[in-house]
Write a protein that holds these residues in place. Structure first.
Motif, PDB file in Angstrom:
ATOM      1  N   UNK A   2       2.225  -5.171   0.567  1.00  0.00           N
ATOM      2  CA  UNK A   2       2.865  -4.282   1.537  1.00  0.00           C
ATOM      3  C   UNK A   2       4.224  -4.848   1.954  1.00  0.00           C
ATOM      4  N   UNK A   3       4.212  -6.094   2.394  1.00  0.00           N
ATOM      5  CA  UNK A   3       5.419  -6.703   2.950  1.00  0.00           C
ATOM      6  C   UNK A   3       6.522  -6.796   1.893  1.00  0.00           C
ATOM      7  N   UNK A   4       6.192  -7.355   0.744  1.00  0.00           N
ATOM      8  CA  UNK A   4       7.214  -7.585  -0.276  1.00  0.00           C
ATOM      9  C   UNK A   4       7.736  -6.276  -0.873  1.00  0.00           C
ATOM     10  N   UNK A   5       6.854  -5.328  -1.108  1.00  0.00           N
ATOM     11  CA  UNK A   5       7.332  -4.053  -1.662  1.00  0.00           C
ATOM     12  C   UNK A   5       8.203  -3.324  -0.648  1.00  0.00           C
ATOM     13  N   UNK A   6       7.817  -3.361   0.627  1.00  0.00           N
ATOM     14  CA  UNK A   6       8.616  -2.699   1.652  1.00  0.00           C
ATOM     15  C   UNK A   6       9.984  -3.378   1.799  1.00  0.00           C
ATOM     16  N   UNK A   7       9.987  -4.697   1.912  1.00  0.00           N
ATOM     17  CA  UNK A   7      11.252  -5.426   2.031  1.00  0.00           C
ATOM     18  C   UNK A   7      12.147  -5.165   0.817  1.00  0.00           C
ATOM     19  N   UNK A   8      11.549  -5.240  -0.369  1.00  0.00           N
ATOM     20  CA  UNK A   8      12.327  -5.055  -1.592  1.00  0.00           C
ATOM     21  C   UNK A   8      12.985  -3.671  -1.609  1.00  0.00           C
ATOM     22  N   UNK A  26      10.839   3.996  11.277  1.00  0.00           N
ATOM     23  CA  UNK A  26      10.606   5.315  10.673  1.00  0.00           C
ATOM     24  C   UNK A  26      10.199   5.171   9.207  1.00  0.00           C
ATOM     25  N   UNK A  27      10.950   4.366   8.461  1.00  0.00           N
ATOM     26  CA  UNK A  27      10.649   4.187   7.037  1.00  0.00           C
ATOM     27  C   UNK A  27       9.324   3.461   6.829  1.00  0.00           C
ATOM     28  N   UNK A  28       9.022   2.502   7.682  1.00  0.00           N
ATOM     29  CA  UNK A  28       7.753   1.791   7.578  1.00  0.00           C
ATOM     30  C   UNK A  28       6.599   2.740   7.902  1.00  0.00           C
ATOM     31  N   UNK A  29       6.766   3.597   8.891  1.00  0.00           N
ATOM     32  CA  UNK A  29       5.731   4.575   9.221  1.00  0.00           C
ATOM     33  C   UNK A  29       5.412   5.477   8.039  1.00  0.00           C
ATOM     34  N   UNK A  30       6.441   5.964   7.374  1.00  0.00           N
ATOM     35  CA  UNK A  30       6.243   6.812   6.191  1.00  0.00           C
ATOM     36  C   UNK A  30       5.581   6.034   5.061  1.00  0.00           C
ATOM     37  N   UNK A  31       5.978   4.779   4.901  1.00  0.00           N
ATOM     38  CA  UNK A  31       5.409   3.944   3.842  1.00  0.00           C
ATOM     39  C   UNK A  31       3.930   3.662   4.118  1.00  0.00           C
ATOM     40  N   UNK A  32       3.598   3.419   5.377  1.00  0.00           N
ATOM     41  CA  UNK A  32       2.194   3.179   5.735  1.00  0.00           C
ATOM     42  C   UNK A  32       1.347   4.423   5.498  1.00  0.00           C
ATOM     43  N   UNK A  33       1.885   5.609   5.807  1.00  0.00           N
ATOM     44  CA  UNK A  33       1.162   6.860   5.530  1.00  0.00           C
ATOM     45  C   UNK A  33       0.914   7.008   4.034  1.00  0.00           C
ATOM     46  N   UNK A  34       1.928   6.704   3.234  1.00  0.00           N
ATOM     47  CA  UNK A  34       1.792   6.764   1.778  1.00  0.00           C
ATOM     48  C   UNK A  34       0.707   5.800   1.295  1.00  0.00           C
ATOM     49  N   UNK A  94      -2.824   7.004   1.876  1.00  0.00           N
ATOM     50  CA  UNK A  94      -3.256   8.031   0.931  1.00  0.00           C
ATOM     51  C   UNK A  94      -3.770   7.428  -0.365  1.00  0.00           C
ATOM     52  N   UNK A  95      -3.143   6.355  -0.839  1.00  0.00           N
ATOM     53  CA  UNK A  95      -3.552   5.780  -2.121  1.00  0.00           C
ATOM     54  C   UNK A  95      -4.585   4.669  -1.976  1.00  0.00           C
ATOM     55  N   UNK A  96      -4.756   4.143  -0.772  1.00  0.00           N
ATOM     56  CA  UNK A  96      -5.701   3.040  -0.545  1.00  0.00           C
ATOM     57  C   UNK A  96      -6.450   3.286   0.763  1.00  0.00           C
ATOM     58  N   UNK A  97      -7.664   3.836   0.650  1.00  0.00           N
ATOM     59  CA  UNK A  97      -8.435   4.168   1.841  1.00  0.00           C
ATOM     60  C   UNK A  97      -8.848   2.932   2.643  1.00  0.00           C
ATOM     61  N   UNK A  98      -8.923   1.781   2.003  1.00  0.00           N
ATOM     62  CA  UNK A  98      -9.306   0.547   2.690  1.00  0.00           C
ATOM     63  C   UNK A  98      -8.137  -0.091   3.434  1.00  0.00           C
ATOM     64  N   UNK A  99      -6.988   0.529   3.335  1.00  0.00           N
ATOM     65  CA  UNK A  99      -5.798  -0.031   3.951  1.00  0.00           C
ATOM     66  C   UNK A  99      -5.945  -0.022   5.462  1.00  0.00           C
ATOM     67  N   UNK A 100      -5.823  -1.217   6.064  1.00  0.00           N
ATOM     68  CA  UNK A 100      -5.923  -1.339   7.522  1.00  0.00           C
ATOM     69  C   UNK A 100      -4.526  -1.183   8.105  1.00  0.00           C
ATOM     70  N   UNK A 101      -4.407  -0.323   9.047  1.00  0.00           N
ATOM     71  CA  UNK A 101      -3.097   0.063   9.540  1.00  0.00           C
ATOM     72  C   UNK A 101      -2.857  -0.422  10.968  1.00  0.00           C
ATOM     73  N   UNK A 102      -1.626  -0.847  11.206  1.00  0.00           N
ATOM     74  CA  UNK A 102      -1.098  -1.127  12.540  1.00  0.00           C
ATOM     75  C   UNK A 102       0.059  -0.169  12.738  1.00  0.00           C
ATOM     76  N   UNK A 103       0.616  -0.183  13.897  1.00  0.00           N
ATOM     77  CA  UNK A 103       1.807   0.641  14.106  1.00  0.00           C
ATOM     78  C   UNK A 103       2.996  -0.068  13.455  1.00  0.00           C
ATOM     79  N   UNK A 104       4.020   0.688  13.052  1.00  0.00           N
ATOM     80  CA  UNK A 104       5.205   0.055  12.449  1.00  0.00           C
ATOM     81  C   UNK A 104       5.815  -1.004  13.359  1.00  0.00           C
ATOM     82  N   UNK A 105       5.858  -0.735  14.653  1.00  0.00           N
ATOM     83  CA  UNK A 105       6.442  -1.695  15.585  1.00  0.00           C
ATOM     84  C   UNK A 105       5.636  -2.993  15.606  1.00  0.00           C
ATOM     85  N   UNK A 106       4.290  -2.886  15.568  1.00  0.00           N
ATOM     86  CA  UNK A 106       3.445  -4.092  15.531  1.00  0.00           C
ATOM     87  C   UNK A 106       3.714  -4.909  14.270  1.00  0.00           C
TER      88      UNK A 106
END
Length: 184
Positions: free
Chosen positions: A26-32, A50-58, A61-73
């Motif tokens: 997550x971190x490296x792909x987003x930063x890259x 905003x971009x991180x929020x959209x990326x987390x939503x994406x 969708x592709x990984x149901x086990x993905x544990x989510x925090x807020x973009x700000x967190x």
């Protein structure tokens, strides 16, 4: 490197912690995508959230086990982990830049990918690789007398020209002087 030093680095280096973390993809792909692909040094907090929020939503969708925090967190945690640096621009808006630790992790992955591509390229063209052995070199039909003399000289002295390290002018001068000495 000593055992204790490696153990210390694995425990304390932000770069190595990042590479070992569960969220590294997550971190490296987003930063890259946000910093390297767009060739940006800094991004405002509002835009990055905003971009991180959209990326987390994406990713959800592709990984149901993905544990989510807020973009700000996430952004705050990445600052705490020394992966992002938060400063303020002239308008007092928060702005994020990558830290050297994050840059190193991305550079390491880019280098790793480049090396994999080199191996794939070699594997693809392996059948065209020429292994120079004595019998093959002696049977090459298109060697000039100078090239044959140079090959003989190098074979006798177990020397090898490496084009990456020796300039063409130096190689030419070396070949020319070697051939002249052999003819004398």
């Amino acid at each position: 490197m000593k055992y204790e030093q490696i153990k210390y680095e694995l425990k304390n280096s932000p770069t190595l912690k990042l590479l070992r973390s569960d969220n590294a993809p997550l971190i490296l792909s987003f930063f890259y995508n946000q910093f390297k692909v767009t060739q940006r040094i800094s991004i405002t907090q509002e835009e990055l959230e905003t971009k991180l929020g959209k990326y987390l939503e994406f990713l959800e969708e592709i990984d149901q086990d993905f544990k989510d925090r807020s973009p700000k967190e996430y952004l705050n945690k990445w600052c705490d982990d020394q992966l992002l640096r938060k400063t303020f621009n002239s308008s007092d808006d928060p702005v994020f830049t990558l830290t050297p630790a994050a840059e190193k992790a991305i550079a390491w992955l880019e280098d790793f990918k480049r090396r994999e591509e080199d191996v794939k390229t070699f594997e693809t063209f392996k059948e065209f690789a020429v292994t120079v052995t004595e019998s093959i070199a002696e049977n090459l039909l298109y060697l000039t007398p100078e090239e044959q003399a140079l090959y003989s000289y190098l074979s006798i002295h177990n020397q090898r020209l490496e084009q990456e390290r020796i300039s063409q002018n130096y190689a030419y001068q070396y070949i020319h002087s070697s051939c002249v000495r052999m003819l004398d």
